[in-house]
Every structure is written in C-alpha cells, then in structure tokens.
Design an enzyme around this catalytic site. Structure first.
Site, PDB file in Angstrom:
ATOM      1  N   SER A 103       0.508  -1.459   0.180  1.00 52.69           N
ATOM      2  CA  SER A 103      -0.342  -0.022  -0.269  1.00 52.69           C
ATOM      3  C   SER A 103       1.141   1.328   0.507  1.00 52.69           C
ATOM      4  O   SER A 103       2.430   1.133   0.163  1.00 52.69           O
ATOM      5  CB  SER A 103      -1.219  -0.125   0.996  1.00 52.69           C
ATOM      6  OG  SER A 103      -1.247   1.105   1.563  1.00 52.69           O
ATOM      7  N   TYR A 155      -1.405  -0.573  10.707  1.00 55.45           N
ATOM      8  CA  TYR A 155      -1.447  -1.018   9.871  1.00 55.45           C
ATOM      9  C   TYR A 155      -0.226  -0.415   8.221  1.00 55.45           C
ATOM     10  O   TYR A 155      -0.381  -1.417   7.628  1.00 55.45           O
ATOM     11  CB  TYR A 155      -3.184   0.036   8.975  1.00 55.45           C
ATOM     12  CG  TYR A 155      -3.193  -0.309   7.616  1.00 55.45           C
ATOM     13  CD1 TYR A 155      -3.241  -1.491   6.330  1.00 55.45           C
ATOM     14  CD2 TYR A 155      -3.247   0.791   6.267  1.00 55.45           C
ATOM     15  CE1 TYR A 155      -3.355  -1.344   6.072  1.00 55.45           C
ATOM     16  CE2 TYR A 155      -3.099   0.341   4.755  1.00 55.45           C
ATOM     17  CZ  TYR A 155      -3.320  -0.988   4.506  1.00 55.45           C
ATOM     18  OH  TYR A 155      -3.750  -0.790   3.093  1.00 55.45           O
TER      19      TYR A 155
END
Length: 245
Positions: free
Chosen positions: A138, A151
């Site tokens: 990501s 995350y």
C-alpha cells in the site's frame, strides 16, 4: 502456455478483478477467500468468459488452509506460476485507543497471511525453477500518519519480506520473480474493515473524492505478469492521478 495463478482475497476488489482480467487471458485460476458464495459466483463469471477456475475456502491466518490452496493448484493444474498475496484489512485508529484486536488481526492477515502464501508456494516454484509472487502492499507502506501506525507497519513488512525474498531467489538462481504492488485510494471493500467510526467517515469522504476502480490495479498486475520472464517490476506504486499523497 496458460499460466496457473493463485489469488488470495479473491472474493472481491483487487482479487476478483485480477481473476476476471486474467481469465480473459486464458489463465487457469485458483481462488482463495473466506466467503464461499462469492467464490462460487466468480468461478461462474470466469467460466462465462471462457476461462477455468477452481476455489477453496481459505482463511489466510490458517497456515494449513493456505497450504491446501497451493496443493489444490498443483493437484488440478500441475504447477503454480503466479501467487498473488492479496488478502488484507485496514483498521485505522490512534495508538492511544489501544485496539489490540485490530492490531492482532492486521498482523495475522496482512503479514502472516503473506508469509504463509510464500511458504506454501515457494517449494513448488523452486522445483519448477520459475514463478512469480505478487504481494499487495500500500502507499501506507511508504508513509505513516496518526491512526495508520499498525496498518502502515504491516504494509512496510510486506515490502521488507518481498525484497528479502527477491534477493534470496536471485542468489539461488531460481528464476522466481517478486513484485510489490502498492495501491493508493482504490474502491474496494477495504473500508469496511475500518472499525473507528470517525476514521471510517473520513476515509469514505476521501475515497469518494479520489478513489478509482480496483480494475486499475488488476491491469497493473496483468502487466507485471506479462513482462518477459528475464525482467521484473520489483515495485509499483499506483495512485489515482488526482490523489496528492
């Protein structure tokens, strides 16, 4: 020769779109996810496109289920050419909120799920002297902000694991390619995993303003697969054109 492609997190979003695009290319697909009803629907869509697919209900936090997914691929199609580690979740919260269940879930799915996928497929690829891992990271794996600590850490870990695997494969001369895909704001079900209501609302607004189709990431995955096998896209960041960060 049609490539055998295994996809985790295949029931929606990037996983589903990748399956449909590669079906049009004649790939043989092995789909893993937790929701059997959606997997069954995708198999039908693949077959309607003239493709071939099988599935196994797979929780990537369970190493034995990931191993079974790899075995299904080999039993059905004799090999594994590409393994896409796509399953992931994105709970966002401040560290002071101490959402330990969210932390554990992200570590189990985003990090351990990637490791289990590599562990399951690597022996087959080493025996073949060919293969490709495509690991979904990501843009959050390149930067961190308040609320994204865990995350971002998991997606940084995916990049670290992938780069170590790439170097290991190069040293072994195994001809295994490793590609990291780092998406920005992509419209998938990922937002449903955000448990904090304030963060979820902010993300919903952001994705409404900037989000693009998961099909765009699937196209990027196809391009990485289609590259001649003596070369590899080691890392690709793909954002909506108007996304600032």
């Amino acid at each position: 020769m049609s490539k055998v492609i295994v996809i985790t997190g295949a029931s929606s979003g990037i996983g589903k779109e990748t399956a449909l695009i590669m079906a049009k290319d004649g790939a043989k697909l092995v789909l893993g996810a937790r929701r059997e009803n959606l997997l069954q629907e995708i198999v039908k869509e693949v077959e309607a496109l003239g493709g071939e697919a099988v599935y196994a209900v797979t929780d990537v936090t369970k190493a034995d289920q990931v191993e079974a997914l790899a075995k299904l691929a080999v039993d059905k199609f004799d090999r594994i050419d590409v393994w896409v580690n796509n399953a992931g979740i994105m709970p966002q919260s401040l560290l002071k909120q101490k959402k330990i269940e969210d932390w554990d879930a992200m570590i189990d799915i985003n990090i351990k799920g990637t490791l289990y996928g590599i562990g399951a497929a690597l022996p087959y690829m080493e025996e073949q002297k060919a293969g490709q891992f495509i690991n979904i990271s990501s843009v959050a794996g390149h930067m961190a902000h308040a609320g994204s600590a865990v995350y971002s850490a998991t997606k940084w870990a995916v990049r670290a694991i992938s780069e170590s695997l790439r170097e290991e494969a190069a040293q072994d001369g195994s001809n295994i390619r490793v590609t990291i895909i780092s998406p920005g704001a992509i419209n998938t079900e990922l937002l449903s995993s955000v448990t904090d209501k304030e963060f979820q609302s902010n993300f919903e607004d952001f994705y409404k303003a900037y989000g693009i189709s998961a099909n765009r990431v699937a196209l990027t995955i196809k391009q990485a697969i289609d590259l001649p096998e003596d070369a590899t896209w080691n890392e690709v960041i793909i954002r909506p054109t108007k996304q600032e960060r």
